[in-house]
Design an enzyme around this catalytic site. Structure first.
Site, short mmCIF file in Angstrom:
data_model
loop_
_atom_site.label_atom_id
_atom_site.label_comp_id
_atom_site.label_asym_id
_atom_site.label_seq_id
_atom_site.Cartn_x
_atom_site.Cartn_y
_atom_site.Cartn_z
N LYS A 31 0.83 -1.22 0.00
CA LYS A 31 0.00 0.00 0.00
C LYS A 31 0.86 1.26 0.00
CE LYS A 31 -2.31 -0.75 3.78
NZ LYS A 31 -1.94 -2.09 4.26
N ARG A 90 11.53 -12.72 4.91
CA ARG A 90 12.19 -11.55 5.49
C ARG A 90 12.79 -11.87 6.85
NH1 ARG A 90 7.75 -6.99 4.93
NH2 ARG A 90 7.24 -7.57 2.81
N ARG A 131 15.09 -12.37 17.55
CA ARG A 131 14.27 -11.17 17.47
C ARG A 131 13.42 -11.15 16.21
NH1 ARG A 131 14.76 -5.39 17.72
NH2 ARG A 131 12.55 -4.99 17.56
N ARG A 185 -0.62 -9.34 12.91
CA ARG A 185 -1.22 -8.22 12.18
C ARG A 185 -2.08 -8.70 11.02
NH1 ARG A 185 3.44 -4.47 10.72
NH2 ARG A 185 1.75 -3.42 9.66
N ARG A 245 -9.53 1.10 9.53
CA ARG A 245 -9.07 -0.27 9.73
C ARG A 245 -10.13 -1.15 10.39
NH1 ARG A 245 -3.37 0.56 9.38
NH2 ARG A 245 -2.14 -1.34 9.56
#
Ligand code: ADP
Length: 189
Positions: free
Chosen positions: A13, A127, A135, A146, A88
């Site tokens: 986006k 990624r 981490r 999310r 959202r």
């Protein structure tokens, strides 16, 4: 022209919004960027938002609705804006409808950048592997959280805007250039 960009985390986006800013002369209003700026500035809102953002949840509606209400009053929004990351959930969408009616503004289109979950999850894990370490594993978990929040709270906006006859779906699995072209086509249609 006033637009909304909808799509899951990692759909691109932000990238597409930047291109639309350059091509169409619109202003990009990203609630994520605004909240990160508040976090960086160490304001009260920033302190409140940071913990929530770090765990992948949505910050309270009154915070983001207030931020957007103030921002679209600014003169630079007169020529049109792209909402990126807002609304959202349904409560935010309803608050936006009220805001736009009060300000006699119209919503021209809602663009959904659609990407399959499988692809998003492999992007997320890819990624995480690239950056390595414990981490980054946490980061992959937060991103999955999310994505779940997107399906749970944001995806119901798709039928909401479909019912308003404003929804336009774009394939977000194409190249960046191809997605931009699809967006242009959708807006001209
Ligand atoms: P993306 O990487 O999907 O573009 P954003 O930068 O838009 O993500 O948002 C990052 C975080 O900021 C979200 O996970 C959420 O905690 C918070 N946030 C941003 N916009 C909103 C909103 N409209 N309502 C609630 N929380 C938001």
């Amino acid at each position: 022209m006033n637009l909304i960009l909808l799509g899951p985390p990692g759909a691109g986006k932000g990238t597409q919004a930047e291109r639309m800013v350059a091509d169409l002369g619109l202003i990009q209003l990203s609630t994520g960027d605004m909240l990160r700026a508040a976090v960086a500035a160490g304001t009260d809102v920033g302190r409140q938002a940071k913990v929530i953002m770090d765990r992948g949840d949505l910050v309270p509606d009154e915070i983001v609705v207030g931020i957007i209400a103030d921002r679209i009053e600014e003169p630079d929004c007169k020529n049109g804006f792209i909402l990126d990351g807002f609304p959202r959930n349904t409560a935010q969408a309803k608050a936006l409808d009220v805001m736009l009616t009060e300000k006699k503004l119209t919503l021209d289109a809602v663009l959904e950048i659609r990407v399959d979950d499988k692809i998003l999850i492999s992007r997320i894990e890819g990624r995480a592997r690239e950056s390595g370490g414990e981490r980054s594993d946490d980061n992959a978990e937060i991103l999955k959280k999310r994505l779940a929040v997107y399906h749970d709270q944001t995806a119901p906006l798709l039928p909401y805007y479909e019912a308003q006859n404003r929804l336009k779906v774009v394939d977000g699995m194409l190249s960046i250039d191809a997605v931009s072209k699809e967006i242009k086509k959708a807006l001209n249609a």
